[in-house]
Write a protein that holds these residues in place. Structure first.
Motif, PDB file in Angstrom:
ATOM      1  N   VAL A 181       1.002  -1.232  -0.055  1.00 17.73           N
ATOM      2  CA  VAL A 181      -0.086   0.210  -0.102  1.00 17.73           C
ATOM      3  C   VAL A 181       0.738   1.276  -0.062  1.00 17.73           C
ATOM      4  O   VAL A 181       0.632   2.278  -0.759  1.00 17.73           O
ATOM      5  CB  VAL A 181      -1.009   0.049   1.255  1.00 17.73           C
ATOM      6  CG1 VAL A 181      -1.730   1.238   1.424  1.00 17.73           C
ATOM      7  CG2 VAL A 181      -2.012  -1.043   1.166  1.00 17.73           C
ATOM      8  N   MET A 182       1.967   1.248   0.883  1.00 17.77           N
ATOM      9  CA  MET A 182       2.714   2.464   0.831  1.00 17.77           C
ATOM     10  C   MET A 182       3.605   2.638  -0.468  1.00 17.77           C
ATOM     11  O   MET A 182       3.906   3.898  -0.554  1.00 17.77           O
ATOM     12  CB  MET A 182       3.912   2.315   1.982  1.00 17.77           C
ATOM     13  CG  MET A 182       3.218   2.406   3.393  1.00 17.77           C
ATOM     14  SD  MET A 182       1.989   3.881   3.621  1.00 17.77           S
ATOM     15  CE  MET A 182       3.299   5.227   3.538  1.00 17.77           C
ATOM     16  N   ARG A 183       3.909   1.469  -1.128  1.00 17.33           N
ATOM     17  CA  ARG A 183       4.417   1.624  -2.353  1.00 17.33           C
ATOM     18  C   ARG A 183       3.586   2.261  -3.279  1.00 17.33           C
ATOM     19  O   ARG A 183       4.040   3.235  -4.283  1.00 17.33           O
ATOM     20  CB  ARG A 183       4.963   0.259  -2.978  1.00 17.33           C
ATOM     21  CG  ARG A 183       6.170  -0.186  -2.360  1.00 17.33           C
ATOM     22  CD  ARG A 183       7.462   0.455  -2.922  1.00 17.33           C
ATOM     23  NE  ARG A 183       8.571  -0.203  -2.341  1.00 17.33           N
ATOM     24  CZ  ARG A 183       9.281   0.680  -1.452  1.00 17.33           C
ATOM     25  NH1 ARG A 183       9.055   1.780  -1.170  1.00 17.33           N
ATOM     26  NH2 ARG A 183      10.460   0.236  -1.026  1.00 17.33           N
ATOM     27  N   LEU A 184       2.184   1.857  -3.394  1.00 13.51           N
ATOM     28  CA  LEU A 184       1.332   2.500  -3.991  1.00 13.51           C
ATOM     29  C   LEU A 184       1.087   3.808  -4.160  1.00 13.51           C
ATOM     30  O   LEU A 184       0.904   4.488  -4.933  1.00 13.51           O
ATOM     31  CB  LEU A 184       0.034   1.661  -3.874  1.00 13.51           C
ATOM     32  CG  LEU A 184      -1.082   1.792  -4.923  1.00 13.51           C
ATOM     33  CD1 LEU A 184      -0.893   1.383  -6.305  1.00 13.51           C
ATOM     34  CD2 LEU A 184      -2.470   1.150  -4.558  1.00 13.51           C
ATOM     35  N   ILE A 185       1.147   4.511  -2.777  1.00 15.27           N
ATOM     36  CA  ILE A 185       0.672   5.850  -2.548  1.00 15.27           C
ATOM     37  C   ILE A 185       1.799   6.507  -2.343  1.00 15.27           C
ATOM     38  O   ILE A 185       1.550   7.826  -2.519  1.00 15.27           O
ATOM     39  CB  ILE A 185      -0.430   5.916  -1.492  1.00 15.27           C
ATOM     40  CG1 ILE A 185       0.148   5.412   0.012  1.00 15.27           C
ATOM     41  CG2 ILE A 185      -1.473   5.024  -1.700  1.00 15.27           C
ATOM     42  CD1 ILE A 185      -0.601   5.973   1.192  1.00 15.27           C
ATOM     43  N   GLY A 186       2.979   6.140  -2.096  1.00 12.64           N
ATOM     44  CA  GLY A 186       3.966   6.817  -1.898  1.00 12.64           C
ATOM     45  C   GLY A 186       4.767   7.860  -2.954  1.00 12.64           C
ATOM     46  O   GLY A 186       4.177   7.477  -4.115  1.00 12.64           O
ATOM     47  N   SER A 187       5.856   8.453  -2.822  1.00 16.50           N
ATOM     48  CA  SER A 187       6.451   9.126  -3.687  1.00 16.50           C
ATOM     49  C   SER A 187       7.288   8.409  -4.663  1.00 16.50           C
ATOM     50  O   SER A 187       8.149   7.888  -4.235  1.00 16.50           O
ATOM     51  CB  SER A 187       7.344  10.276  -3.099  1.00 16.50           C
ATOM     52  OG  SER A 187       6.756  10.887  -1.873  1.00 16.50           O
ATOM     53  N   PRO A 188       6.713   8.468  -5.896  1.00 15.22           N
ATOM     54  CA  PRO A 188       7.585   7.772  -6.869  1.00 15.22           C
ATOM     55  C   PRO A 188       8.897   8.154  -7.346  1.00 15.22           C
ATOM     56  O   PRO A 188       9.875   7.473  -7.688  1.00 15.22           O
ATOM     57  CB  PRO A 188       6.675   8.106  -8.408  1.00 15.22           C
ATOM     58  CG  PRO A 188       5.996   9.235  -8.040  1.00 15.22           C
ATOM     59  CD  PRO A 188       5.428   9.163  -6.406  1.00 15.22           C
ATOM     60  N   SER A 189       9.046   9.567  -7.062  1.00 18.70           N
ATOM     61  CA  SER A 189      10.580  10.032  -7.151  1.00 18.70           C
ATOM     62  C   SER A 189      11.514   9.924  -5.927  1.00 18.70           C
ATOM     63  O   SER A 189      12.742  10.124  -6.185  1.00 18.70           O
ATOM     64  CB  SER A 189      10.505  11.407  -7.635  1.00 18.70           C
ATOM     65  OG  SER A 189       9.781  11.598  -9.030  1.00 18.70           O
ATOM     66  N   PHE A 190      10.797   9.539  -4.851  1.00 18.94           N
ATOM     67  CA  PHE A 190      11.814   9.535  -3.544  1.00 18.94           C
ATOM     68  C   PHE A 190      11.061   8.201  -3.034  1.00 18.94           C
ATOM     69  O   PHE A 190      10.490   8.365  -1.808  1.00 18.94           O
ATOM     70  CB  PHE A 190      11.364  10.733  -2.715  1.00 18.94           C
ATOM     71  CG  PHE A 190      11.581  12.024  -3.354  1.00 18.94           C
ATOM     72  CD1 PHE A 190      12.847  12.412  -3.761  1.00 18.94           C
ATOM     73  CD2 PHE A 190      10.675  12.714  -4.178  1.00 18.94           C
ATOM     74  CE1 PHE A 190      13.084  13.619  -4.336  1.00 18.94           C
ATOM     75  CE2 PHE A 190      10.762  13.912  -4.676  1.00 18.94           C
ATOM     76  CZ  PHE A 190      12.022  14.552  -4.858  1.00 18.94           C
ATOM     77  N   PRO A 191      11.393   7.063  -3.335  1.00 18.82           N
ATOM     78  CA  PRO A 191      10.852   6.035  -2.903  1.00 18.82           C
ATOM     79  C   PRO A 191      11.583   5.446  -1.454  1.00 18.82           C
ATOM     80  O   PRO A 191      12.841   5.556  -1.244  1.00 18.82           O
ATOM     81  CB  PRO A 191      11.164   4.660  -3.847  1.00 18.82           C
ATOM     82  CG  PRO A 191      12.546   5.315  -4.701  1.00 18.82           C
ATOM     83  CD  PRO A 191      12.029   6.789  -4.624  1.00 18.82           C
ATOM     84  N   VAL A 268       3.897  23.189  -4.123  1.00 19.38           N
ATOM     85  CA  VAL A 268       3.640  21.495  -4.741  1.00 19.38           C
ATOM     86  C   VAL A 268       5.162  21.222  -5.056  1.00 19.38           C
ATOM     87  O   VAL A 268       6.121  21.780  -5.474  1.00 19.38           O
ATOM     88  CB  VAL A 268       3.083  21.954  -5.999  1.00 19.38           C
ATOM     89  CG1 VAL A 268       2.879  20.830  -6.843  1.00 19.38           C
ATOM     90  CG2 VAL A 268       1.671  22.376  -5.953  1.00 19.38           C
ATOM     91  N   ILE A 269       5.547  20.025  -4.518  1.00 19.48           N
ATOM     92  CA  ILE A 269       6.655  19.243  -4.664  1.00 19.48           C
ATOM     93  C   ILE A 269       6.632  18.126  -5.819  1.00 19.48           C
ATOM     94  O   ILE A 269       5.746  17.217  -5.775  1.00 19.48           O
ATOM     95  CB  ILE A 269       7.134  18.780  -3.036  1.00 19.48           C
ATOM     96  CG1 ILE A 269       7.289  20.046  -2.194  1.00 19.48           C
ATOM     97  CG2 ILE A 269       8.500  17.988  -3.341  1.00 19.48           C
ATOM     98  CD1 ILE A 269       7.747  19.190  -0.896  1.00 19.48           C
ATOM     99  N   GLU A 270       7.355  18.513  -6.790  1.00 26.30           N
ATOM    100  CA  GLU A 270       7.294  17.561  -7.885  1.00 26.30           C
ATOM    101  C   GLU A 270       7.843  16.097  -7.276  1.00 26.30           C
ATOM    102  O   GLU A 270       8.649  16.002  -6.521  1.00 26.30           O
ATOM    103  CB  GLU A 270       8.002  17.862  -9.129  1.00 26.30           C
ATOM    104  CG  GLU A 270       7.759  19.275  -9.557  1.00 26.30           C
ATOM    105  CD  GLU A 270       6.407  19.208 -10.207  1.00 26.30           C
ATOM    106  OE1 GLU A 270       6.130  18.112 -10.875  1.00 26.30           O
ATOM    107  OE2 GLU A 270       5.652  20.307 -10.236  1.00 26.30           O
ATOM    108  N   GLY A 271       7.080  14.963  -7.686  1.00 27.16           N
ATOM    109  CA  GLY A 271       7.781  13.650  -7.392  1.00 27.16           C
ATOM    110  C   GLY A 271       7.354  13.073  -6.345  1.00 27.16           C
ATOM    111  O   GLY A 271       7.810  12.013  -5.754  1.00 27.16           O
ATOM    112  N   MET A 272       6.632  13.920  -5.399  1.00 27.44           N
ATOM    113  CA  MET A 272       6.358  13.646  -4.094  1.00 27.44           C
ATOM    114  C   MET A 272       4.703  13.013  -4.135  1.00 27.44           C
ATOM    115  O   MET A 272       3.963  13.308  -4.730  1.00 27.44           O
ATOM    116  CB  MET A 272       5.993  14.897  -3.088  1.00 27.44           C
ATOM    117  CG  MET A 272       5.640  14.642  -1.615  1.00 27.44           C
ATOM    118  SD  MET A 272       5.483  16.096  -0.462  1.00 27.44           S
ATOM    119  CE  MET A 272       4.649  15.484   0.812  1.00 27.44           C
ATOM    120  N   GLY A 273       4.569  12.070  -3.452  1.00 30.94           N
ATOM    121  CA  GLY A 273       3.242  11.376  -3.416  1.00 30.94           C
ATOM    122  C   GLY A 273       2.571  11.581  -2.201  1.00 30.94           C
ATOM    123  O   GLY A 273       2.654  12.455  -1.407  1.00 30.94           O
TER     124      GLY A 273
END
Length: 314
Positions: A181-191, A268-273
């Protein structure tokens, strides 16, 4: 763990730093606990000279569980929300804002910088709107105004939130599901590294498990409806932080929140989920310190608005 009696419930809380420093109240999101705030973020705020107060919302962590109220039917609550029908909820976000006020009263704190993430941002908004005399500033992170018509979660994010398992899971399965779940909703650019995710989920499980409470909190959000009229009443300096890649609460929700609050600044922070990844803690701390000290530059006209990260407003 310290506890306080407030608003008719027991609230578990933790303080960090020097009580003579400006107080910052951190309010966490749906089903999360006070330990869900990254320790580096708490330590960073203390180093910047703030007195940090974290607490478990009702129905989470070590605060009171409202088991006298049965677990709500989430799908039915969701359908009611789509149709604009009245919800029957055990409590609302108003009650949860009252909990925060009650805790401050118990601690003898007159005014506070209030910082909320996700559902915690909604509670923080309620607090700032209703208790202006107690609010030094508001920071709403990855949250929403609750206005009808705003974009909702991606289908995958909604399913992850709404669909519980059909059968009891082993601890290992619960941890693996939490990581997914955290992978799904988390930040794609900052895993977040998996070992950190796993450790955080295991620590939360060891401290408290209350699935029914998560469902009651979810219905509290839905039952609280559109906060826009309240948001217009907020006059505390306000910072809205949102991830451009948030699949659970899309960035349009953050933009709408900032638009509704007079003078609010949107970052707004780019790449943040929909998380607070370790790679962004320093950036978040820098934004918070600027804001809490009243040194945030005034918002520029939309064409040239500066955002954390690069790019232009959508």
């Amino acid at each position: 763990m310290a506890t306080a009696q407030a608003n008719g419930i027991t609230i578990a809380y933790e303080t960090s730093g020097n009580p003579v420093d400006p107080p910052v109240l951190l309010i966490m999101g749906l089903g999360m606990q006070l330990i869900s705030w990254p320790q580096d973020m708490v330590d960073g705020l203390v180093e910047q000279g703030y007195y940090v107060i974290r607490f478990d919302n009702r129905d989470a962590g070590l605060s009171s569980k409202l088991h006298q109220h049965k677990k709500p039917h989430l799908l039915w609550a969701y359908l009611k929300s789509l149709l604009g029908l009245k919800q029957s909820a055990a409590y609302t976000l108003n009650d949860m804002a009252d909990d925060a006020l009650g805790l401050l009263d118990a601690l003898g704190i007159a005014r506070v910088h209030v910082v909320g993430a996700s559902m915690g941002g909604m509670i923080a908004q309620m607090f700032a709107a209703r208790f202006a005399a107690r609010t030094l500033s508001l920071t709403s992170i990855m949250s929403s105004s609750g206005r009808r018509g705003l974009p909702g979660p991606t289908p995958a994010a909604r399913n992850a939130l709404m669909r519980g398992p059909a059968y009891p899971l082993s601890r290992t399965e619960v941890v693996e599901r939490g990581i997914a779940v955290m992978r799904l909703i988390g930040s794609p650019s900052f895993p977040t590294p998996e070992r950190m995710l796993r450790a955080a989920i295991e620590r939360s499980l060891d401290r408290s498990i209350n699935p029914d409470g998560i469902a009651r909190q979810m219905v509290a959000i839905v039952a609280s409806g559109d906060r826009t009229p309240l948001l217009r009443k907020i006059h505390a300096p306000t910072l809205v932080i949102h991830g451009a890649a948030d699949p659970l609460v899309p960035v349009a929700c953050g933009a709408d929140t900032a638009k509704a609050i007079p003078g609010a600044r949107l970052e707004v922070i780019e790449g943040m989920g929909h998380d607070l990844p370790p790679q962004l803690i320093e950036r978040l701390l820098a934004l918070l310190d600027q804001h809490l000290r009243g040194k945030m530059a005034p918002e520029l006209p939309p064409r040239s608005t500066h955002r954390a990260g690069s790019g232009t407003h959508h």
